[in-house]
Design an enzyme around this catalytic site. Structure first.
Site, PDB file in Angstrom:
ATOM      1  N   GLY A   1       5.065 -58.406 -15.951  1.00 35.77           N
ATOM      2  CA  GLY A   1       4.679 -58.402 -17.240  1.00 35.77           C
ATOM      3  C   GLY A   1       4.079 -57.396 -17.536  1.00 35.77           C
ATOM      4  CG  HIS A   2       2.399 -57.609 -21.632  1.00 39.76           C
ATOM      5  ND1 HIS A   2       3.172 -58.645 -22.015  1.00 39.76           N
ATOM      6  CD2 HIS A   2       1.128 -58.088 -22.112  1.00 39.76           C
ATOM      7  CE1 HIS A   2       2.390 -59.486 -22.631  1.00 39.76           C
ATOM      8  NE2 HIS A   2       1.216 -59.217 -22.768  1.00 39.76           N
ATOM      9  CG  ASN A   3      -1.687 -54.436 -20.763  1.00 39.52           C
ATOM     10  OD1 ASN A   3      -1.172 -54.839 -21.878  1.00 39.52           O
ATOM     11  ND2 ASN A   3      -2.105 -53.161 -20.761  1.00 39.52           N
TER      12      ASN A   3
ATOM     13  CB  SER B   1      -3.354 -59.540 -18.996  1.00 39.24           C
ATOM     14  OG  SER B   1      -3.084 -58.699 -20.066  1.00 39.24           O
TER      15      SER B   1
END
Length: 354
Positions: free
Chosen positions: A249-251, A269
């Protein structure tokens, strides 16, 4: 790659290439043409033996020769042995040697059907770009790269030297690849993260302005996805290996030399340390911190941050929600004892009634 005539490599030459000592040497020359398992090998194949569970297969094998560990003493005297430190790794070296002889490397140059923006920086004499590949403006491709058919590379992408990108990979804008990165077919790097805000009953899409960074010697399996950050980067550390169908997933930050097995999914994150091993179908929630030298059993569900271990004593986790593997194993065994506990309880109640 263009196929060549069938490979024949003399056993002594192969032994020299992989650093093996020959035991039970053949009389005269012996050519190796292929590689196979002990069970399937024929008189022109090389096989390897690394586990006593396969001793029966070793005794019955039809292989021309077998790789065995230097410190082992399998009960075979009529079969040439190539004695090495690690039969599995030596088998891999032999496979690479045979494949290099069987197939010539892709020719450098750009296929006429490729669509490359005039501003892309690359040396057409030192890269191979396949049919229908697309590379957007402002991107760079390092020397020694192989870009397969149908690969789509967006704008401002940076690709380091000696990367191998298999057919139908997609790299969104601003993706950064280090050197010797391998991306298998169908993987997507840099797509939007899954981010929405609900307002007045509608899911409003959140723009993701970030990017994906993949460091040196990373391998990403087929149909895996790594989303770009909402801001900043999603980062895969040096030497990490992702299996097929992995979702990052993102970050998310993944440390160095981690292993993620198929169907693993990491929510946004989450920060993952170095040398973390994640078995198949593990799910991790978002905004967690996973310590280095952690090991997660298959189908673990990680809902809270967990501390790591050490190289000598990794931290083992299992279950849903995840806990220390030693405790979870006991918890998994306990329900199996319920029928016996109920039987004893009923027997005790009958005695009390009497």
């Amino acid at each position: 790659a263009r196929p060549r005539p069938p490979v024949q490599i003399e056993l002594r030459d192969l032994a020299e290439k992989i650093g093996a000592e020959i035991a039970n040497p053949p009389e005269g020359e012996l050519s190796i043409c292929g590689l196979a398992s002990l069970r399937d090998a024929t008189a022109s194949d090389l096989a390897f033996f690394h586990d006593d569970r396969y001793l029966g297969d070793l005794k019955a094998t039809g292989a021309a020769a077998v790789l065995v560990a230097s410190d082992s003493s399998p009960e075979i005297t009529d079969l040439p042995q190539l004695r090495v430190t690690s039969p599995s790794l030596a088998f891999d070296l032999a496979a690479k040697e045979i494949l290099e002889r069987r197939y010539s490397p892709p020719s450098a140059g750009v296929h006429p059907s490729a669509c490359i923006d005039p501003g892309v920086e690359f040396d057409p004499e030192k890269v191979a770009i396949g049919p229908n590949a697309v590379i957007g403006e402002g991107s760079t491709v390092g020397e020694g790269c192989e870009i397969g058919a149908g690969v789509v590379i967006g704008r401002g992408v940076e690709i380091g030297a000696c990367c191998k990108i298999y057919p139908n990979v997609t790299l969104y804008d601003r993706t950064l690849l280090g050197e010797r990165v391998i991306l298998h077919s169908g993987c997507v790097l840099g797509a939007d993260g899954f981010g929405f805000e609900t307002s007045l009953g509608e899911h409003k899409k959140i723009e993701h302005f970030g990017y994906v960074q993949v460091d040196d010697d990373v391998e990403v399996g087929a149909n895996s996805t790594i989303d770009r950050g909402r801001f900043g980067r999603t980062w895969i550390g040096e030497g990490t290996k992702l299996d097929n169908l992995v979702q990052i997933g993102h970050n998310v930050t993944v440390g160095k030399k981690c292993i993620f097995v198929a169907d693993t999914a990491i929510a946004g994150s989450t920060q993952i340390g170095d040398y973390v091993t994640v078995a198949a179908q593990v799910g991790m929630g978002g905004h967690l911190e996973i310590g280095s030298y952690s090991v997660f059993a298959a189908r673990s569900g990680v809902t809270k941050s967990v501390p790591g271990g050490t190289p000598e004593k990794p931290a083992y986790y299992a279950g849903f929600p995840t806990g220390p593997a030693s405790r979870v194993r006991k918890e998994m065994v306990a329900p199996r004892k319920i029928p016996e506990i109920l039987r004893r309880l009923k027997a005790l109640e009958r005695r009390l009634e009497d």
